[in-house]
Scaffold this motif. Structure first.
Motif, PDB file in Angstrom:
ATOM      1  N   ILE A  17      -2.642 -38.607  34.398  1.00  0.00           N
ATOM      2  CA  ILE A  17      -3.512 -37.656  35.095  1.00  0.00           C
ATOM      3  C   ILE A  17      -4.870 -38.313  35.312  1.00  0.00           C
ATOM      4  O   ILE A  17      -5.255 -39.205  34.554  1.00  0.00           O
ATOM      5  CB  ILE A  17      -3.650 -36.336  34.301  1.00  0.00           C
ATOM      6  CG1 ILE A  17      -4.119 -35.211  35.210  1.00  0.00           C
ATOM      7  CG2 ILE A  17      -4.556 -36.511  33.094  1.00  0.00           C
ATOM      8  CD1 ILE A  17      -3.846 -33.829  34.628  1.00  0.00           C
ATOM      9  N   THR A  18      -5.575 -37.869  36.337  1.00  0.00           N
ATOM     10  CA  THR A  18      -6.951 -38.311  36.562  1.00  0.00           C
ATOM     11  C   THR A  18      -7.874 -37.166  36.186  1.00  0.00           C
ATOM     12  O   THR A  18      -7.692 -36.029  36.655  1.00  0.00           O
ATOM     13  CB  THR A  18      -7.173 -38.722  38.028  1.00  0.00           C
ATOM     14  OG1 THR A  18      -6.306 -39.823  38.325  1.00  0.00           O
ATOM     15  CG2 THR A  18      -8.620 -39.128  38.269  1.00  0.00           C
ATOM     16  N   ILE A  19      -8.834 -37.464  35.337  1.00  0.00           N
ATOM     17  CA  ILE A  19      -9.813 -36.476  34.902  1.00  0.00           C
ATOM     18  C   ILE A  19     -11.151 -36.835  35.541  1.00  0.00           C
ATOM     19  O   ILE A  19     -11.583 -37.988  35.475  1.00  0.00           O
ATOM     20  CB  ILE A  19      -9.922 -36.453  33.365  1.00  0.00           C
ATOM     21  CG1 ILE A  19      -8.563 -36.045  32.765  1.00  0.00           C
ATOM     22  CG2 ILE A  19     -11.042 -35.509  32.912  1.00  0.00           C
ATOM     23  CD1 ILE A  19      -8.500 -36.063  31.256  1.00  0.00           C
ATOM     24  N   ASN A  20     -11.774 -35.861  36.167  1.00  0.00           N
ATOM     25  CA  ASN A  20     -13.049 -36.078  36.853  1.00  0.00           C
ATOM     26  C   ASN A  20     -14.198 -36.012  35.854  1.00  0.00           C
ATOM     27  O   ASN A  20     -14.933 -35.020  35.789  1.00  0.00           O
ATOM     28  CB  ASN A  20     -13.221 -35.067  37.985  1.00  0.00           C
ATOM     29  CG  ASN A  20     -12.139 -35.247  39.041  1.00  0.00           C
ATOM     30  OD1 ASN A  20     -11.897 -36.363  39.489  1.00  0.00           O
ATOM     31  ND2 ASN A  20     -11.488 -34.174  39.399  1.00  0.00           N
ATOM     32  N   ALA A  21     -14.320 -37.065  35.074  1.00  0.00           N
ATOM     33  CA  ALA A  21     -15.380 -37.207  34.069  1.00  0.00           C
ATOM     34  C   ALA A  21     -15.451 -38.680  33.689  1.00  0.00           C
ATOM     35  O   ALA A  21     -14.459 -39.409  33.803  1.00  0.00           O
ATOM     36  CB  ALA A  21     -15.073 -36.363  32.838  1.00  0.00           C
ATOM     37  N   PRO A  22     -16.611 -39.125  33.231  1.00  0.00           N
ATOM     38  CA  PRO A  22     -16.746 -40.519  32.796  1.00  0.00           C
ATOM     39  C   PRO A  22     -15.842 -40.812  31.588  1.00  0.00           C
ATOM     40  O   PRO A  22     -15.555 -39.923  30.788  1.00  0.00           O
ATOM     41  CB  PRO A  22     -18.224 -40.642  32.396  1.00  0.00           C
ATOM     42  CG  PRO A  22     -18.910 -39.475  33.003  1.00  0.00           C
ATOM     43  CD  PRO A  22     -17.884 -38.401  33.144  1.00  0.00           C
ATOM     44  N   ILE A  23     -15.419 -42.049  31.477  1.00  0.00           N
ATOM     45  CA  ILE A  23     -14.514 -42.453  30.407  1.00  0.00           C
ATOM     46  C   ILE A  23     -15.090 -42.124  29.024  1.00  0.00           C
ATOM     47  O   ILE A  23     -14.349 -41.734  28.124  1.00  0.00           O
ATOM     48  CB  ILE A  23     -14.141 -43.953  30.534  1.00  0.00           C
ATOM     49  CG1 ILE A  23     -12.977 -44.297  29.592  1.00  0.00           C
ATOM     50  CG2 ILE A  23     -15.360 -44.852  30.295  1.00  0.00           C
ATOM     51  CD1 ILE A  23     -12.381 -45.688  29.831  1.00  0.00           C
ATOM     52  N   GLU A  24     -16.389 -42.244  28.848  1.00  0.00           N
ATOM     53  CA  GLU A  24     -17.014 -41.958  27.546  1.00  0.00           C
ATOM     54  C   GLU A  24     -16.809 -40.494  27.147  1.00  0.00           C
ATOM     55  O   GLU A  24     -16.578 -40.190  25.976  1.00  0.00           O
ATOM     56  CB  GLU A  24     -18.515 -42.284  27.570  1.00  0.00           C
ATOM     57  CG  GLU A  24     -18.833 -43.746  27.758  1.00  0.00           C
ATOM     58  CD  GLU A  24     -18.802 -44.221  29.222  1.00  0.00           C
ATOM     59  OE1 GLU A  24     -18.912 -45.437  29.443  1.00  0.00           O
ATOM     60  OE2 GLU A  24     -18.654 -43.380  30.138  1.00  0.00           O
ATOM     61  N   LYS A  25     -16.889 -39.582  28.109  1.00  0.00           N
ATOM     62  CA  LYS A  25     -16.680 -38.149  27.840  1.00  0.00           C
ATOM     63  C   LYS A  25     -15.220 -37.877  27.485  1.00  0.00           C
ATOM     64  O   LYS A  25     -14.924 -37.125  26.558  1.00  0.00           O
ATOM     65  CB  LYS A  25     -17.069 -37.300  29.048  1.00  0.00           C
ATOM     66  CG  LYS A  25     -18.510 -37.396  29.416  1.00  0.00           C
ATOM     67  CD  LYS A  25     -19.319 -36.448  28.596  1.00  0.00           C
ATOM     68  CE  LYS A  25     -20.755 -36.467  29.089  1.00  0.00           C
ATOM     69  NZ  LYS A  25     -21.647 -35.756  28.225  1.00  0.00           N
ATOM     70  N   VAL A  26     -14.308 -38.488  28.233  1.00  0.00           N
ATOM     71  CA  VAL A  26     -12.878 -38.303  27.972  1.00  0.00           C
ATOM     72  C   VAL A  26     -12.533 -38.845  26.584  1.00  0.00           C
ATOM     73  O   VAL A  26     -11.836 -38.194  25.796  1.00  0.00           O
ATOM     74  CB  VAL A  26     -12.034 -38.988  29.068  1.00  0.00           C
ATOM     75  CG1 VAL A  26     -10.548 -38.946  28.734  1.00  0.00           C
ATOM     76  CG2 VAL A  26     -12.317 -38.363  30.432  1.00  0.00           C
ATOM     77  N   TRP A  27     -13.041 -40.025  26.276  1.00  0.00           N
ATOM     78  CA  TRP A  27     -12.769 -40.650  24.975  1.00  0.00           C
ATOM     79  C   TRP A  27     -13.316 -39.790  23.842  1.00  0.00           C
ATOM     80  O   TRP A  27     -12.611 -39.517  22.862  1.00  0.00           O
ATOM     81  CB  TRP A  27     -13.361 -42.057  24.930  1.00  0.00           C
ATOM     82  CG  TRP A  27     -13.030 -42.778  23.667  1.00  0.00           C
ATOM     83  CD1 TRP A  27     -13.828 -42.933  22.579  1.00  0.00           C
ATOM     84  CD2 TRP A  27     -11.803 -43.433  23.348  1.00  0.00           C
ATOM     85  NE1 TRP A  27     -13.176 -43.646  21.600  1.00  0.00           N
ATOM     86  CE2 TRP A  27     -11.931 -43.970  22.055  1.00  0.00           C
ATOM     87  CE3 TRP A  27     -10.602 -43.623  24.037  1.00  0.00           C
ATOM     88  CZ2 TRP A  27     -10.909 -44.671  21.425  1.00  0.00           C
ATOM     89  CZ3 TRP A  27      -9.589 -44.328  23.415  1.00  0.00           C
ATOM     90  CH2 TRP A  27      -9.744 -44.841  22.124  1.00  0.00           C
ATOM     91  N   ALA A  28     -14.559 -39.349  23.962  1.00  0.00           N
ATOM     92  CA  ALA A  28     -15.187 -38.547  22.905  1.00  0.00           C
ATOM     93  C   ALA A  28     -14.414 -37.243  22.673  1.00  0.00           C
ATOM     94  O   ALA A  28     -14.201 -36.838  21.525  1.00  0.00           O
ATOM     95  CB  ALA A  28     -16.643 -38.253  23.262  1.00  0.00           C
TER      96      ALA A  28
END
Length: 162
Positions: A17-28
Protein backbone atom coordinates in the motif's frame (compact mmCIF):
# COMPACT_ATOMS: atom_id res chain seq x y z
CA UNK A 1 20.89 -3.72 13.75
CA UNK A 2 22.14 -7.25 13.36
CA UNK A 3 21.29 -8.98 10.08
CA UNK A 4 19.35 -12.24 10.14
CA UNK A 5 21.72 -15.06 9.19
CA UNK A 6 19.31 -17.82 8.25
CA UNK A 7 17.50 -18.74 5.11
CA UNK A 8 13.92 -17.65 4.73
CA UNK A 9 11.25 -20.28 4.35
CA UNK A 10 9.22 -20.28 1.13
CA UNK A 11 7.71 -16.94 0.03
CA UNK A 12 3.90 -17.11 0.19
CA UNK A 13 2.47 -13.65 -0.48
CA UNK A 14 3.05 -9.91 -0.39
CA UNK A 15 0.61 -7.04 0.12
CA UNK A 16 1.50 -3.42 -0.64
CA UNK A 17 0.00 0.00 0.00
CA UNK A 18 1.06 3.62 -0.45
CA UNK A 19 0.57 5.85 2.57
CA UNK A 20 0.46 9.61 2.01
CA UNK A 21 2.89 10.53 4.79
CA UNK A 22 6.66 10.85 5.15
CA UNK A 23 8.57 7.64 5.86
CA UNK A 24 9.56 8.90 9.34
CA UNK A 25 5.87 9.22 10.34
CA UNK A 26 5.01 5.77 8.97
CA UNK A 27 8.00 4.21 10.74
CA UNK A 28 7.26 5.92 14.07
CA UNK A 29 3.61 4.81 13.96
CA UNK A 30 4.62 1.19 13.45
CA UNK A 31 7.24 1.18 16.20
CA UNK A 32 4.63 1.61 18.95
CA UNK A 33 3.36 -1.89 19.81
CA UNK A 34 0.46 -0.46 21.83
CA UNK A 35 -1.02 0.85 18.55
CA UNK A 36 -1.46 -2.61 17.00
CA UNK A 37 -5.16 -2.84 18.01
CA UNK A 38 -5.77 0.54 16.33
CA UNK A 39 -4.90 -0.79 12.88
CA UNK A 40 -5.01 -4.60 13.08
CA UNK A 41 -8.65 -5.68 12.67
CA UNK A 42 -8.10 -9.07 14.35
CA UNK A 43 -6.33 -7.73 17.47
CA UNK A 44 -8.16 -6.04 20.33
CA UNK A 45 -5.39 -5.94 22.97
CA UNK A 46 -1.59 -6.28 23.20
CA UNK A 47 0.36 -7.46 26.26
CA UNK A 48 3.93 -6.15 26.34
CA UNK A 49 5.61 -9.41 27.41
CA UNK A 50 9.09 -7.88 27.27
CA UNK A 51 7.86 -4.78 29.10
CA UNK A 52 8.74 -2.57 26.13
CA UNK A 53 6.22 -0.47 24.23
CA UNK A 54 8.47 0.08 21.22
CA UNK A 55 9.91 -2.45 18.81
CA UNK A 56 13.48 -3.64 19.09
CA UNK A 57 15.24 -6.91 18.33
CA UNK A 58 14.16 -9.57 20.82
CA UNK A 59 11.00 -7.80 22.02
CA UNK A 60 7.97 -10.11 22.38
CA UNK A 61 4.32 -9.20 22.69
CA UNK A 62 1.05 -11.11 22.96
CA UNK A 63 -1.86 -10.18 20.70
CA UNK A 64 -5.36 -10.95 22.00
CA UNK A 65 -7.53 -11.70 18.99
CA UNK A 66 -10.93 -10.13 18.46
CA UNK A 67 -12.67 -13.51 18.80
CA UNK A 68 -12.11 -13.06 22.55
CA UNK A 69 -10.55 -16.47 23.13
CA UNK A 70 -7.34 -16.78 21.11
CA UNK A 71 -3.89 -15.20 21.38
CA UNK A 72 -0.61 -15.27 19.53
CA UNK A 73 2.88 -14.29 20.64
CA UNK A 74 5.09 -12.42 18.20
CA UNK A 75 8.75 -11.48 18.45
CA UNK A 76 10.74 -8.99 16.39
CA UNK A 77 14.00 -10.64 15.32
CA UNK A 78 15.43 -8.07 12.92
CA UNK A 79 14.98 -4.33 12.60
CA UNK A 80 16.68 -2.08 10.07
CA UNK A 81 15.60 1.49 10.92
CA UNK A 82 13.45 3.14 8.26
CA UNK A 83 13.67 -0.04 6.15
CA UNK A 84 12.27 -3.25 7.64
CA UNK A 85 10.99 -5.26 10.58
CA UNK A 86 11.14 -9.06 10.65
CA UNK A 87 8.72 -10.78 13.02
CA UNK A 88 8.23 -14.44 13.96
CA UNK A 89 5.29 -16.15 15.62
CA UNK A 90 6.53 -18.02 18.68
CA UNK A 91 3.26 -19.34 20.15
CA UNK A 92 -0.49 -19.27 19.70
CA UNK A 93 -3.64 -20.87 21.08
CA UNK A 94 -4.93 -22.00 17.66
CA UNK A 95 -2.18 -24.48 16.80
CA UNK A 96 -0.80 -22.50 13.83
CA UNK A 97 2.75 -22.36 15.21
CA UNK A 98 2.74 -26.16 15.38
CA UNK A 99 1.70 -26.46 11.72
CA UNK A 100 3.78 -23.50 10.50
CA UNK A 101 6.72 -23.28 12.93
CA UNK A 102 8.83 -21.15 10.59
CA UNK A 103 6.25 -18.43 9.82
CA UNK A 104 8.04 -15.11 9.23
CA UNK A 105 6.52 -11.73 8.40
CA UNK A 106 8.74 -9.07 6.86
CA UNK A 107 7.41 -5.51 6.83
CA UNK A 108 9.29 -3.00 4.70
CA UNK A 109 8.93 0.72 4.14
CA UNK A 110 10.31 2.69 1.22
CA UNK A 111 10.14 6.42 0.65
CA UNK A 112 8.48 7.27 -2.65
CA UNK A 113 8.84 11.04 -2.20
CA UNK A 114 8.81 13.48 0.75
CA UNK A 115 5.13 12.85 1.46
CA UNK A 116 4.46 9.25 0.48
CA UNK A 117 5.74 5.88 1.61
CA UNK A 118 5.25 2.36 0.26
CA UNK A 119 4.61 -0.30 2.90
CA UNK A 120 4.92 -3.98 2.02
CA UNK A 121 4.14 -6.97 4.20
CA UNK A 122 5.55 -10.30 2.99
CA UNK A 123 4.74 -13.73 4.40
CA UNK A 124 7.17 -16.66 4.43
CA UNK A 125 6.57 -20.19 5.70
CA UNK A 126 7.07 -23.78 4.68
CA UNK A 127 4.20 -26.07 3.85
CA UNK A 128 6.22 -29.25 3.88
CA UNK A 129 3.74 -31.80 5.23
CA UNK A 130 0.24 -32.50 3.96
CA UNK A 131 -1.46 -30.78 6.93
CA UNK A 132 0.54 -27.58 6.37
CA UNK A 133 -0.10 -27.78 2.61
CA UNK A 134 -3.86 -28.15 3.19
CA UNK A 135 -3.86 -25.32 5.75
CA UNK A 136 -1.96 -23.10 3.30
CA UNK A 137 -4.49 -23.89 0.57
CA UNK A 138 -7.29 -22.80 2.90
CA UNK A 139 -5.73 -19.73 4.57
CA UNK A 140 -3.40 -18.16 1.99
CA UNK A 141 -6.05 -15.91 0.43
CA UNK A 142 -7.52 -15.13 3.86
CA UNK A 143 -4.09 -14.01 5.11
CA UNK A 144 -3.75 -11.74 2.06
CA UNK A 145 -7.20 -10.18 2.64
CA UNK A 146 -6.58 -9.64 6.35
CA UNK A 147 -3.18 -8.12 5.65
CA UNK A 148 -4.74 -5.68 3.18
CA UNK A 149 -7.36 -4.80 5.81
CA UNK A 150 -4.51 -4.11 8.23
CA UNK A 151 -2.63 -1.98 5.69
CA UNK A 152 -5.77 0.00 4.82
CA UNK A 153 -6.47 0.70 8.51
CA UNK A 154 -2.82 1.69 9.02
CA UNK A 155 -3.04 4.06 6.04
CA UNK A 156 -6.24 5.66 7.36
CA UNK A 157 -4.80 6.16 10.87
CA UNK A 158 -1.46 7.57 9.71
CA UNK A 159 -2.99 9.88 7.12
CA UNK A 160 -5.53 11.17 9.69
CA UNK A 161 -2.69 11.92 12.13
CA UNK A 162 -0.47 13.55 9.51
Amino acid sequence: MKKLNRLRPKFQSKQTITINAPIEKVWAFNQDLSRIPVYHPRVNKVDLISGKQFREVGVSYRCHLSDGKNTCVEKDIEIVPLEKIVTVFTADTMGLTKLLPDYIVESTVKQIDNNSTRVEISHFYSSSNWKAWLLNFIIKSKIARQTMDTLNAMKMNIENEY
